[in-house]
Design a protein around this motif. Structure first.
Motif, PDB file in Angstrom:
ATOM      1  N   ARG A  18       0.836  -1.206   0.000  1.00  0.00           N
ATOM      2  CA  ARG A  18       0.000   0.000   0.000  1.00  0.00           C
ATOM      3  C   ARG A  18       0.873   1.260   0.000  1.00  0.00           C
ATOM      4  NH1 ARG A  18      -4.667   1.232   4.585  1.00  0.00           N
ATOM      5  NH2 ARG A  18      -5.497   3.166   3.639  1.00  0.00           N
ATOM      6  N   ILE A  19       1.943   1.232   0.795  1.00  0.00           N
ATOM      7  CA  ILE A  19       2.850   2.382   0.825  1.00  0.00           C
ATOM      8  C   ILE A  19       3.537   2.562  -0.520  1.00  0.00           C
ATOM      9  CG2 ILE A  19       4.968   3.267   1.867  1.00  0.00           C
ATOM     10  CD1 ILE A  19       4.150   1.985   4.478  1.00  0.00           C
ATOM     11  N   ALA A  20       4.020   1.438  -1.092  1.00  0.00           N
ATOM     12  CA  ALA A  20       4.724   1.523  -2.378  1.00  0.00           C
ATOM     13  C   ALA A  20       3.812   2.064  -3.475  1.00  0.00           C
ATOM     14  CB  ALA A  20       5.255   0.139  -2.759  1.00  0.00           C
ATOM     15  N   THR A  21       2.572   1.610  -3.508  1.00  0.00           N
ATOM     16  CA  THR A  21       1.625   2.092  -4.519  1.00  0.00           C
ATOM     17  C   THR A  21       1.348   3.578  -4.341  1.00  0.00           C
ATOM     18  OG1 THR A  21       0.610  -0.106  -4.494  1.00  0.00           O
ATOM     19  CG2 THR A  21      -0.607   1.647  -5.589  1.00  0.00           C
ATOM     20  N   LEU A  22       1.219   4.001  -3.082  1.00  0.00           N
ATOM     21  CA  LEU A  22       0.996   5.427  -2.820  1.00  0.00           C
ATOM     22  C   LEU A  22       2.188   6.256  -3.280  1.00  0.00           C
ATOM     23  CD1 LEU A  22      -0.618   7.740  -1.560  1.00  0.00           C
ATOM     24  CD2 LEU A  22       0.407   7.156   0.652  1.00  0.00           C
ATOM     25  N   LEU A  23       3.389   5.767  -3.038  1.00  0.00           N
ATOM     26  CA  LEU A  23       4.573   6.523  -3.453  1.00  0.00           C
ATOM     27  C   LEU A  23       4.649   6.645  -4.979  1.00  0.00           C
ATOM     28  CD1 LEU A  23       7.262   5.100  -0.987  1.00  0.00           C
ATOM     29  CD2 LEU A  23       6.106   7.316  -0.897  1.00  0.00           C
TER      30      LEU A  23
END
Length: 373
Positions: A18-23
Motif C-alpha cells: 500500500r505504501i509503495a503504490t501510494l509513493l
C-alpha cells in the motif's frame, strides 16, 4: 505462535504494498503531472481546469496518506473518492487540446490510473480492473469523438495503454493474490484448529470412558460376572442391594458429564431415582449456597446417600446444606445395617448413627482455602 507470525508478516506485506503504490502515485501526480502540465500550460483551453483536476487527484492521495498513517481504509469514502478521480479525468479531457490524447500534454492519462488503484487496492481485482477500463474508455472516447485519429494516433494510444492499464493492473493482481493467500491461510488455520479441537474432544471422551470403566470395574463388573456365571442369585436380598447400589453409581457416573447449574444436586437426583423405582418415598431438601465441589468430592458426598437409599425399605430424606466453604449431605432412612464408605478425597468426613431401624449418615466436605501472604 507460527500462525501469528505468518499473519503479522502478511499484514506487513500488504501495508508495504500500500505504501509503495501510494509513493508511485504521488511521484506520478506530484512529479510528472505538474511537470508536463506546466510545460504545456499555454496549450490548454482552460489551464485552471487542468489545475483543478490535478488538485482533485492530490486531495485523494492526501486522504490515502492520512488513512495510511491512522491504519484505516477508505470504507464508505471509497465511492466518493473514485467519483472524484473519474470526474477529474473527464474534466481534464474536456479542455484537452485536439490531437493530444495519450501524449505528454495528456498528463492525466498516466496519473489518474494510479490514484484509482491506490483507492481500490484492498478491493477485489474486478473492481480495480473496472476502474482502469473506465479510465481507458474516457481517454478513448475523447480520442474517437473529439479528435480525428490517424493510424499513428491509435498506435500511440495502444502503446501508452500497455503501461497505463497494465502496470496498475499488475499491482492490483499482486494485492488480490496476497488477499487470497491470507484468506486461504486463515481458512486452513481454522480447519486445523477444528481438527485439533475434535482430536482433543475425542481424547478427553476416551479418557473419561476409561475412568468410568475403572470406577465400575472394581464393583459393577464382578457383580455382573457373578450374575452371569450363576455364583450370585438375583433373588438374594444382598445381591439385590448390591445391584441397586451399582445402578445408582452408574446413573451418577452418567450424570457427571451433564452440564448443569448445580452438579451435586443433579447427581443426587439420579441416585434418588433408583430408590424411587423400587417404591421408596424420598424427599430432597437443599439449603444454602455452596461452591461447586470437584468430581471426586461429589462422588464421596453421594456415595453415602446411594448406599443408604439402596437399603431403604419405604422412606428416606436427603438433606443438602451448604455455605461458602462447607457442604454437608445427609440421609435418613429406614434400613438395616449399612457399610460406612471410606472417603477417597481429603477434606471429606463420613459419620453414621443407627437407632433401631433408622439410619442416619452424613458426608461433609470442608473447603480448604489457600492463605495469601
Amino acid at each position: 505462535m507460527s500462525d501469528t507470525v505468518e499473519e503479522v508478516t502478511r499484514a506487513q506485506l500488504r501495508h508495504g504494498l500500500r505504501i509503495a503504490t501510494l509513493l508511485v502515485a504521488m511521484a506520478t501526480v506530484f512529479g510528472l503531472g505538474p511537470a508536463n502540465l506546466l510545460h504545456h500550460l499555454d496549450a490548454y483551453e482552460s489551464p485552471l481546469t487542468q489545475l483543478a483536476a490535478l488538485a482533485a487527484l492530490g486531495a485523494v492521495l492526501a486522504g490515502e496518506a492520512t488513512l495510511l498513517v491512522r491504519g484505516r481504509s477508505w470504507g464508505r469514502l471509497r465511492g466518493p473518492a473514485i467519483a472524484i478521480v473519474l470526474s477529474a479525468s473527464a474534466l481534464s479531457y474536456v479542455t484537452l487540446p485536439d490531437g493530444r490524447t495519450s501524449t505528454t500534454v495528456d498528463w492525466i492519462f498516466g496519473a489518474a490510473n494510479w490514484v484509482g488503484v491506490v483507492v481500490l487496492l484492498d478491493r477485489p481485482l474486478r473492481t480495480a480492473a473496472s476502474f482502469l477500463l473506465a479510465h481507458e474508455l474516457t481517454a478513448l472516447l475523447h480520442l474517437l469523438l473529439l479528435d480525428d485519429p490517424s493510424r499513428k494516433d491509435l498506435a500511440r494510444f495502444a502503446t501508452g495503454s500497455v503501461t497505463v492499464f497494465g502496470l496498475p493492473l499488475c499491482v492490483a493482481v499482486v494485492a488480490a493474490v496476497m488477499r487470497g493467500l491470507s484468506a486461504a491461510a486463515a481458512t486452513s488455520r481454522r480447519e486445523i484448529e477444528q481438527v485439533r479441537i475434535a482430536e482433543a474432544v475425542a481424547a478427553e471422551s476416551h479418557r473419561r470412558r476409561q475412568q468410568r470403566f475403572a470406577a465400575l470395574s472394581a464393583t459393577t463388573v464382578p457383580l455382573l460376572e457373578g450374575l452371569a456365571d450363576g455364583s450370585l442369585r438375583p433373588e438374594d436380598p444382598v445381591v439385590q442391594r448390591r445391584c441397586a447400589i451399582e445402578a445408582a453409581r452408574m446413573r451418577r457416573l452418567f450424570a457427571e458429564t451433564d452440564t448443569v447449574a448445580n452438579p451435586l444436586l443433579h447427581e443426587l437426583r439420579h441416585c434418588i431415582d433408583v430408590a424411587d423405582r423400587k417404591g421408596v418415598v424420598v424427599e430432597l431438601d437443599a439449603r444454602g449456597q455452596w461452591p461447586e465441589p470437584p468430581v471426586a468430592v461429589r462422588r464421596d458426598l453421594t456415595e453415602a446417600v446411594l448406599i443408604v437409599l439402596a437399603t431403604a425399605v419405604s422412606r428416606a430424606r436427603v438433606t443438602v446444606v451448604g455455605s461458602a466453604d462447607l457442604v454437608s449431605v445427609s440421609v435418613v432412612a429406614d434400613c438395616g445395617e449399612v457399610n460406612v464408605p471410606s472417603p477417597v478425597t481429603p477434606g471429606v468426613r463420613v459419620e453414621a448413627l443407627k437407632n433401631d431401624d433408622t439410619v442416619w449418615m452424613e458426608a461433609r466436605w470442608q473447603l480448604i482455602r489457600q492463605r495469601t501472604s
